[in-house]
Scaffold this motif. Sequence first.
Motif, PDB file in Angstrom:
ATOM      1  N   UNK A  99       0.816  -1.229   0.000  1.00 26.31           N
ATOM      2  CA  UNK A  99       0.000   0.000   0.000  1.00 26.31           C
ATOM      3  C   UNK A  99       0.844   1.272   0.000  1.00 26.31           C
ATOM      4  N   UNK A 100       0.498   2.179  -0.881  1.00 25.97           N
ATOM      5  CA  UNK A 100       1.210   3.461  -0.941  1.00 25.97           C
ATOM      6  C   UNK A 100       2.363   3.454  -1.923  1.00 25.97           C
ATOM      7  N   UNK A 102       3.741   2.435  -5.720  1.00 19.97           N
ATOM      8  CA  UNK A 102       3.244   2.091  -7.049  1.00 19.97           C
ATOM      9  C   UNK A 102       4.311   1.377  -7.895  1.00 19.97           C
ATOM     10  N   UNK A 127       0.502  -1.076  -5.049  1.00 20.26           N
ATOM     11  CA  UNK A 127      -0.329  -0.257  -4.166  1.00 20.26           C
ATOM     12  C   UNK A 127      -1.496  -1.091  -3.608  1.00 20.26           C
ATOM     13  N   UNK A 152      11.289   4.153   1.090  1.00 23.37           N
ATOM     14  CA  UNK A 152      11.537   4.167   2.527  1.00 23.37           C
ATOM     15  C   UNK A 152      10.266   4.572   3.268  1.00 23.37           C
ATOM     16  N   UNK A 153       9.396   5.275   2.558  1.00 21.85           N
ATOM     17  CA  UNK A 153       8.166   5.752   3.203  1.00 21.85           C
ATOM     18  C   UNK A 153       7.082   4.685   3.251  1.00 21.85           C
ATOM     19  N   UNK A 154       7.227   3.622   2.459  1.00 23.98           N
ATOM     20  CA  UNK A 154       6.156   2.622   2.425  1.00 23.98           C
ATOM     21  C   UNK A 154       6.564   1.299   3.063  1.00 23.98           C
ATOM     22  N   UNK A 155       7.853   1.114   3.298  1.00 26.77           N
ATOM     23  CA  UNK A 155       8.295  -0.174   3.844  1.00 26.77           C
ATOM     24  C   UNK A 155       7.688  -0.443   5.225  1.00 26.77           C
ATOM     25  N   UNK A 156       7.352   0.623   5.919  1.00 27.12           N
ATOM     26  CA  UNK A 156       6.746   0.440   7.242  1.00 27.12           C
ATOM     27  C   UNK A 156       5.427  -0.338   7.136  1.00 27.12           C
ATOM     28  N   UNK A 157       4.790  -0.230   5.955  1.00 28.79           N
ATOM     29  CA  UNK A 157       3.533  -0.961   5.770  1.00 28.79           C
ATOM     30  C   UNK A 157       3.749  -2.480   5.742  1.00 28.79           C
ATOM     31  N   UNK A 182      14.909  -0.421  -0.351  1.00 28.46           N
ATOM     32  CA  UNK A 182      15.391   0.034   0.966  1.00 28.46           C
ATOM     33  C   UNK A 182      15.379  -1.063   2.030  1.00 28.46           C
TER      34      UNK A 182
END
Lengths: 213, 297
Positions: A99-100, A102, A127, A152-157, A182
Motif C-alpha cells: 500500500x502506498x 506504485x 499499491x 523508505x516511506x512505504x516499507x513500514x507498511x 530500501x
Amino acid sequence: MSKPNQEIHNCILDGDAGKTKILAEKIVNAGSNPTEALQPFITAIRHAGDLFDQGEFFLPQLLLSAKAMQAAMDVMFPSSEGKSAARLSRGTVIAGTIQGDIHEIGKNLVCALLSAHGFQVVDLGADVALDRFVQETEQHKPDFLVLSALLTTTMINQKHLIDQLNDKGIRDGVKVLVGGAPVTSDWAEEIGADGYAPDASRAVALAIKLLDA
Amino acid sequence: MKEQIADRILHTPPLLFDGAIGSRLIGMGLPAGQAPEAWILSQADKIRQVHEEYTQAGANVITTCSFGGNRIRLKKGSLDRKCDAINRRAVEIAKEASQGKTYIAGGMGPTGEFFQPHGLLTEESADKTFIEQAGILADCSIDFFLLETHYDLKEALISLNACRKTAPSIPVAVTMTFNSTPNGFFTVMGDSAVEALKTLSDNGAFLVGSNCTLEAEGMVKLAKYLVTEIDTPLLIQPNAGTPEITPDGVVYPQKADEFAQSAQQILSSGVHAFGGCCGSDATHISALRVLIDKNFR
C-alpha cells in the motif's frame, strides 16, 4: 551451449516474445517434460538479471526479457491445465507491492522468476491495500506472502501487514518474504518476516529453501 | 524587484535551492505511503512551516509542494478531483512562507507510470496531465517550473514541452535522477546523463541537472563530469546520504557538516545552483548558505 539452447538464450535476451513462444511451442509439441525443458529459459532470464545488475541492461531490456520469459511460461505451463499445474507447483505465492507504493518492476521480476521455478503465483499488483493482502491470505492460504516496497516511506507498511496477520491469527500459516530497494535483512528480522532477499533470483532461492526446511 | 530567474542563474553566487519536503513531512507525522499533497488542503500550517524553515535557512528558491500534483499521480491517493485546488494552494502556501524573499519554483514530478509497452502510460495522457498541472501553476504566478526526479527522458521532454506550450514566458528547469554504472551515468531507462540533459537544454530548459538517488560521492563525480560536458547552467540536489533503517524509522545519515563537505566539491566544480533532496532539512540548507557565502564573498 547447444544450438537450441543458444537460440532460447538469444530470444530471451533479445526480449523477443514472439520467437520465444514459438520455441516453447516446439518443446511442448515434441512432448518434452516442461519442467526440465525450462532450464535454458531460466538460465537466460537470470543472465538478463545479471546484465541489469552490471549496468549493461536497463529496465526496458529487462522488462522485454521478462515478457519473453512469461510468453514461454504461458505455453509450457498454461493455467488451463488446472490440476496438473497444481501438481507441478512447488508452492503457492501471493505477491504484491505494498500500500502506498506504485513500483511494480522488482515485484514483477520476482513473480516471473517464481513462476519460472514452478511456483503458482497470484500477483495482486501494486499499491495493494493491507486489508486485501489479509483477505487473500485468509481465502487462498498461500505458502508464501511476498511483499515488495520500493520506498523508505512505504516499507513500514510491511510491518503493519505482519501486525494485522498476527491480529487475525493467520500469521503462522504463511511465510512472509520481504524485499525492495530500501529493505534489509535487519529490517526483515525486526518486523518479524520469515525472510528477505536482495534480488529476484535470491528470492526464488529463499522460497525454495524455506519450503524444504 | 527580483532579477528574472533566467538572468540571475548566470551570475554568482550560485543559487541556493531548498531541501526535501516529503521526508521532512514524514518527520512531522505524515503517514507512510501518504502523498505530501494530501496535507496541502488539510495541514497547510505544516507545509508552510517547512517552507519557512528553508526561507529562514537562507534558500533563494522555495519549491511548491506539488511534486505529485499531476492528475495521474494524485489518482493513486484518490486526490485527482482536487488537482486544481491542491496545486493552487501549494503555490499560495509557498508564497505565504517566502514573503517575497525567494523565487517560487512550481514543483512538478513524473507520473510514476511507465510508457507502453512496459506500462500503461501513453504520450497523450502524459501530455494532457502535465498541461493541466502546468496551467494551474502558471495561473498562480510562479517564477519558474521545476521538473524533478525524472527517470525517463521521454516523459521529462513531454513535461518540459507541456510547460513551454502552456506558459511560454515561464522558464523551465529540469532535473533527472541517474544511477552510476560501470559504463557511466544513466537513468534506469538507459538515457545517458549527458545526452539527456543536452536534449532537455536543446528543448528550452534554462537549467538542467540531477537530483536524488546517487550518494554524495557519486553526485560529486557526476557534477564534475557534467560541468565539462553541458553548457547550460547546472542544478545539483543530492540526498543526505543513503537511507538507513533504524529502530526509530528511516534515517538519512548525512548530517549538515558532512553534507556540506561533498557540497563544497560540487560547488567548486562550477555548478550554478545547489540544493538538497531526500533527507535534507533546514540544517543542511543553512550549512550550504554558510558555504556559499564563504566561497563567494
